[in-house]
Write an enzyme that holds these catalytic residues in place. Structure first.
Site, PDB file in Angstrom:
ATOM      1  N   HIS A  17      -9.264  -4.315   8.217  1.00  0.00           N
ATOM      2  CA  HIS A  17      -9.224  -4.668   9.644  1.00  0.00           C
ATOM      3  C   HIS A  17     -10.586  -5.207  10.094  1.00  0.00           C
ATOM      4  O   HIS A  17     -10.659  -6.184  10.845  1.00  0.00           O
ATOM      5  CB  HIS A  17      -8.875  -3.444  10.500  1.00  0.00           C
ATOM      6  CG  HIS A  17      -7.480  -2.920  10.292  1.00  0.00           C
ATOM      7  ND1 HIS A  17      -7.211  -1.599  10.025  1.00  0.00           N
ATOM      8  CD2 HIS A  17      -6.279  -3.548  10.314  1.00  0.00           C
ATOM      9  CE1 HIS A  17      -5.904  -1.437   9.910  1.00  0.00           C
ATOM     10  NE2 HIS A  17      -5.313  -2.597  10.072  1.00  0.00           N
ATOM     11  N   LYS A  41       6.735   7.868  14.206  1.00  0.00           N
ATOM     12  CA  LYS A  41       6.449   8.942  13.266  1.00  0.00           C
ATOM     13  C   LYS A  41       5.247   8.571  12.385  1.00  0.00           C
ATOM     14  O   LYS A  41       4.829   7.441  12.327  1.00  0.00           O
ATOM     15  CB  LYS A  41       7.682   9.228  12.405  1.00  0.00           C
ATOM     16  CG  LYS A  41       8.204   8.050  11.629  1.00  0.00           C
ATOM     17  CD  LYS A  41       9.454   8.476  10.891  1.00  0.00           C
ATOM     18  CE  LYS A  41      10.013   7.421   9.996  1.00  0.00           C
ATOM     19  NZ  LYS A  41      10.113   6.074  10.415  1.00  0.00           N
ATOM     20  N   ARG A  90      -1.948  -9.877   3.683  1.00  0.00           N
ATOM     21  CA  ARG A  90      -2.405  -9.411   2.367  1.00  0.00           C
ATOM     22  C   ARG A  90      -1.571  -9.977   1.234  1.00  0.00           C
ATOM     23  O   ARG A  90      -2.029 -10.040   0.093  1.00  0.00           O
ATOM     24  CB  ARG A  90      -2.332  -7.876   2.302  1.00  0.00           C
ATOM     25  CG  ARG A  90      -3.346  -7.173   3.160  1.00  0.00           C
ATOM     26  CD  ARG A  90      -3.002  -5.719   3.316  1.00  0.00           C
ATOM     27  NE  ARG A  90      -1.713  -5.591   3.996  1.00  0.00           N
ATOM     28  CZ  ARG A  90      -1.257  -4.469   4.518  1.00  0.00           C
ATOM     29  NH1 ARG A  90      -1.957  -3.360   4.409  1.00  0.00           N
ATOM     30  NH2 ARG A  90      -0.089  -4.434   5.118  1.00  0.00           N
ATOM     31  N   SER A 127      -3.521   1.165   5.945  1.00  0.00           N
ATOM     32  CA  SER A 127      -3.741   2.439   6.632  1.00  0.00           C
ATOM     33  C   SER A 127      -2.804   3.515   6.085  1.00  0.00           C
ATOM     34  O   SER A 127      -3.204   4.672   5.938  1.00  0.00           O
ATOM     35  CB  SER A 127      -3.501   2.281   8.137  1.00  0.00           C
ATOM     36  OG  SER A 127      -4.413   1.364   8.691  1.00  0.00           O
TER      37      SER A 127
END
Ligand code: PNS
Length: 156
Positions: A17, A41, A90, A127
């Site tokens: 990031h 979630k 990516r 992440s």
């Protein structure tokens, strides 16, 4: 003057990031790094913690600020007067997923998406994997900044 929004969950922000922020800050007059606060979630950090981490991350960039949004990204862009969304890519899998969102967002409001290819050394960082590796005791210190790493260790 071109104002851009770099949206994401940033749970937590990674060095991938940071690379996109660095390059987008150089490419656009103003950049808002906007974290979505929709309930979902598998969140590790509360919105306020993500805002704090992002605020530390963008401190060196005078034309970058942090924002939060709930609801549609395009509504946030319109409210901020931003005409561009920035996304890092990516892989081809990212592209397939992001292309549809970019086309939908443009059709809805005309806000266009600019893709930046992730630096090869960051192409495998996400992440989600950072969280899982850290939860299972792995070393994620090269995937995040030292400040984020310290928070991860304190939060797990
Ligand atoms: O870091 P992420 O989890 O890949 O970020 C995804 C995010 C928050 C950018 C994306 O889910 C999003 O734009 N959500 C806002 C809701 C929205 O606008 N949905 C319609 C997309 S066409």
């Amino acid at each position: 003057m071109v104002k851009a929004v770099f949206p994401g969950t940033f749970d937590p922000p990674t060095v991938g990031h940071l690379d996109i922020i660095t390059r987008a800050a150089a490419a656009f007059d103003e950049l808002i790094v906007a974290t979505g606060v929709n309930q979902s979630k598998n969140r590790l950090f509360e919105p306020q913690e993500r805002i704090e981490m992002l605020t530390e991350l963008v401190e060196p960039f005078p034309n970058v600020r942090i924002g939060t949004f709930e609801g549609l990204l395009v509504d946030y862009c319109r409210a901020e007067g931003a005409g561009v969304i920035v996304k890092g890519l990516r892989s081809a899998a990212d592209y397939d997923y992001e292309l549809q969102m970019a086309q939908l967002n443009r059709r809805m409001t005309g806000v266009d998406t600019h893709f930046l290819p992730t630096a090869p050394e960051n192409a495998f960082i996400s992440s989600s994997w950072v969280k899982e590796i850290a939860r299972l005791g792995g070393d994620v210190s090269t995937f995040v900044t030292p400040a984020v790493h310290a928070r991860l260790l304190n939060t797990l």
